[in-house]
Write a protein that holds these residues in place. Structure first.
Motif, PDB file in Angstrom:
ATOM      1  N   TRP A   1      -1.324   3.871  -1.663  1.00 56.99           N
ATOM      2  CA  TRP A   1      -2.715   3.559  -1.355  1.00 56.99           C
ATOM      3  C   TRP A   1      -2.917   3.816   0.069  1.00 56.99           C
ATOM      4  CZ3 TRP A   1      -2.793  -2.011  -4.083  1.00 56.99           C
ATOM      5  CH2 TRP A   1      -2.603  -1.806  -5.359  1.00 56.99           C
TER       6      TRP A   1
ATOM      7  N   LYS B   1      -8.308   2.067  -0.363  1.00 56.65           N
ATOM      8  CA  LYS B   1      -7.867   1.872  -1.561  1.00 56.65           C
ATOM      9  C   LYS B   1      -7.178   0.530  -1.696  1.00 56.65           C
ATOM     10  CE  LYS B   1      -6.747   2.538  -5.820  1.00 56.65           C
ATOM     11  NZ  LYS B   1      -7.400   2.403  -6.989  1.00 56.65           N
TER      12      LYS B   1
ATOM     13  N   ALA C   1       0.919  -1.297   0.015  1.00 52.84           N
ATOM     14  CA  ALA C   1       0.069  -0.191  -0.049  1.00 52.84           C
ATOM     15  C   ALA C   1       0.906   1.135  -0.236  1.00 52.84           C
ATOM     16  CB  ALA C   1      -1.111  -0.113   1.280  1.00 52.84           C
TER      17      ALA C   1
END
Length: 354
Positions: free
Chosen positions: A298, A302, A293
């Motif tokens: 992100w 997300k 991530a």
């Protein structure tokens, strides 16, 4: 084990052993009484000749393999993994995390390794290294290499896994698949991890502690600080449920680094198997997913959205009964190339990759 009504007299058995060896491109005799080979159909052959090493006479074992490998969807159906675990593997493999499948004999290590390797991105260069060919991928840029024993005087040089691994390092691979680590090639494998190569392998061990202990001692001798390059260990077991023997992933564990105070390897369990419910649970924390991530920028929402999309893809493949490993790989490769197009055509994935 099932007793058959097939029997051989001594001379017929010896003749069969010689024929099987020759069909596999090997030679067996009193001077060379034991061989491991691969038969023309890909089956693994183990032969002993006469009474040289087996006192009751010639023996042969043929280990047959499926013509087509299991896909991740097959492993969901067999309940070796659940869909969340395979989405975890998919994201980890795409983002170059190294992993090792550990477990006992016949616990499904190589089957799982082959299945998750179908998640490798289509443009990546892949090199596999095995004693006998077991791995089957649908991948254009794939070099499948096998070791070679010396079969007779003047039969050519011995080529072991260590030599193949050294050669692989000079071929600029992005993914290195090693059938099983059991010797000094483990050091080279972990050097590859530490220099940025993504490596997948299998290893005989009953637990994470046993695997780490085995890696650090003879004959593997991997220094502890190099073990940090390994991201994920998947522990597999063969267990008894009712009358059936089944394969289950016991836990998926991440190597979280070395404790500076004690010098011990720190691990984080991501998924655990509950034998009572015959189900898997997510512990709610994953260092690997956190790193992925962060790399992509992100947030938590997300990351969850991306995992849900991939879950939908795997669920659709399962519902549409896409079992062939070639078709499965085509769907995954299509997702890498144009994920929006795949999501729009989830109802008819077979037509999408036809």
């Amino acid at each position: 084990n099932i007793k058959t009504n097939i029997s051989f007299d001594t001379n017929s058995l010896i003749s069969l052993a010689i024929t099987l060896a020759q069909r596999s491109g090997k030679h067996i005799s009193s001077a060379n009484p034991i061989i491991d080979a691969t038969m023309p159909d890909g089956s693994r052959l183990q032969l002993t000749f006469g009474t040289e090493v087996t006192s009751r006479g010639t023996s042969f074992t043929i280990r047959k393999f499926r013509e087509t490998p299991f896909t991740p969807v097959d492993l969901i159906d067999l309940h070796t993994f659940n869909i969340e675990m395979l989405v975890y593997f998919w994201l980890a493999i795409e983002n170059n995390m190294s992993l090792v499948f550990i477990g006992g004999t016949a616990s499904g290590k190589t089957t799982s390794l082959n299945a998750v390797s179908l998640f490798i991105p289509p443009m990546a260069k892949v090199i596999s290294i095995e004693d006998t060919r077991e791995l089957t991928l649908f991948h254009e840029n794939w070099i499948a290499s096998v070791t070679r024993e010396i079969v007779a005087e003047g039969g050519g040089a011995h080529v072991d896994m260590f030599m193949l691994l050294k050669a692989a390092m000079r071929q600029r691979p992005e993914y290195i698949l090693v059938g099983e680590v059991r010797g000094h090639e483990a050091q080279t494998l972990f050097q590859a991890m530490n220099t940025g190569h993504t490596t997948f392998s299998t290893m005989h061990a009953g637990s994470v502690d046993a695997a780490i202990h085995r890696l650090e001692n003879e004959p593997l001798n991997v220094p502890r600080n190099m073990l940090q390059a390994l991201n994920i260990m998947s522990i597999q077991k063969q267990i008894q449920i009712g009358p059936d023997r089944v394969r289950r992933c016991d836990e998926i564990v991440e190597i979280a680094g070395i404790d500076p105070a004690t010098g011990n390897i720190m691990v984080n369990t991501v998924f655990e198997y509950d034998p009572v419910a015959d189900d898997f649970s997510y512990t709610g924390r994953s260092q690997v997913l956190g790193e992925i991530a962060a790399f992509h920028g992100w947030g938590p929402d997300k990351l969850l959205e991306e995992m849900d999309r991939r879950k939908l893809v795997l669920q659709s493949i399962k519902e549409q009964n896409i079992r062939d490993y070639v078709s499965f790989t085509k769907v995954i490769q299509a997702y890498y190339i144009d994920k929006d197009n795949v999501m729009e055509n989830l109802d008819d994935l077979a037509a999408l990759v036809a």
